[in-house]
Design an enzyme around this catalytic site. Structure first.
Site, PDB file in Angstrom:
ATOM      1  CB  SER A 166      -1.143   7.420   2.772  1.00 23.74           C
ATOM      2  OG  SER A 166       0.086   6.664   2.057  1.00 23.74           O
ATOM      3  CE  LYS A 195       2.265   4.113   1.731  1.00 22.88           C
ATOM      4  NZ  LYS A 195       1.166   4.030   2.386  1.00 22.88           N
ATOM      5  CB  SER A 236      -1.851  -0.191   6.615  1.00 26.32           C
ATOM      6  OG  SER A 236      -1.670   0.050   5.466  1.00 26.32           O
ATOM      7  CB  SER A 282      -1.857   3.276   3.054  1.00 35.04           C
ATOM      8  OG  SER A 282      -1.304   2.197   2.362  1.00 35.04           O
TER       9      SER A 282
END
Length: 264
Positions: free
Chosen positions: A220, A135, A72, A74
């Site tokens: 995100s 993250k 993704s 994010s």
């Protein structure tokens, strides 16, 4: 990934047990019954060939480094869709495969680390619960954090930003977002933001928990929405991009310039 991990563990144990049984019992029994020239079963031949390879892969993947693919946007602009990364599995202690239980504790995440973890889920029924997410650590135990208008306030001090203009985008993702340099204490990295700020709130991070956010702040799904990350969900620290390849056989793009890029 979880299915592959389970399959790897099962195949390694099965081939190891076959070889152990052959050495301790079946080889001696065949020798007594038919002589030393009696051939080994095909299953033993396969186990003898594959067990060393499976065992090495299991040890490396579980305790040293594991590959992941970024699915993704994010973590843009630092990690792009199609990046293949390596994750250091011993940065935050050695953990067992499958259940992720820590067996040798050492090292803790630092503010600014990019971490891979098992997603704790928005709820117990979340189908994505347990999947691997990536993250950046923004808050560590003891921190008080406020996120308002795309700006961070960390332990009462506003985090400073340098505006680098508009982001050119990558494969249609992130184009037109503001590219900023975020100065966390002791760590500097880039982030993206838009005019549509999301995830406002305040958090106090207790022991054993972390607040994680994506670098693409307004695109995100992170700790601002599903809560603080438990320490036991950590998988490791992302440290290297070893390939960028989109689509089957790179049909949607291959970027050799990203090979060997360190993750900061």
């Amino acid at each position: 990934m979880k299915l592959f991990e389970l399959l790897l563990v099962v195949l390694t144990l099965a081939s190891g047990l076959i070889l152990l049984g052959e050495k301790l019992y079946f080889a001696k029994r065949r020798a007594q019954r038919a002589g030393l020239l009696d051939t080994e079963p095909v299953m033993v031949d396969y186990a003898r060939a594959f067990f060393p390879v499976l065992a090495i892969v299991l040890v490396v993947r579980s305790f040293i480094a594991e590959p992941y693919k970024i699915p993704s946007s994010s973590m843009m602009p630092n990690l792009l869709i199609g990046d293949f990364i390596l994750v250091n599995k011993f940065s935050y202690g050695l953990r067992l495969p499958l259940n992720n239980a820590k067996v040798v504790p050492f090292g803790e995440p630092k503010r600014g680390d990019v971490v891979v973890f098992h997603f704790p889920g928005h709820s117990d029924n979340d189908p994505a619960k347990g999947e691997n997410f990536i993250k950046r650590v923004i808050g560590v135990p003891g921190d008080q954090i406020e996120f308002q208008g795309n700006g961070l306030i960390l332990n009462g001090e506003p985090v400073t930003y340098d505006n680098k203009g508009l982001y050119a985008g990558h494969n249609g993702q992130g184009e037109g977002s503001s590219l900023l340099v975020e100065h966390l204490p002791g760590r500097t990295h880039t982030v993206l933001e838009t005019d549509y700020a999301r995830g406002q709130g305040q958090w106090t991070v207790p022991a054993g928990k972390y607040l994680v956010m994506g670098d693409n702040r307004d695109n995100s799904d992170d700790g601002r929405f599903w809560g603080l990350l438990p320490e036991e969900n950590l998988r490791g620290k992302a440290f290297l991009i070893w390939l960028n390849c989109s689509g089957w056989f790179c049909k949607d793009g291959f970027e050799p310039s990203r090979i060997g890029t360190a993750i900061h």
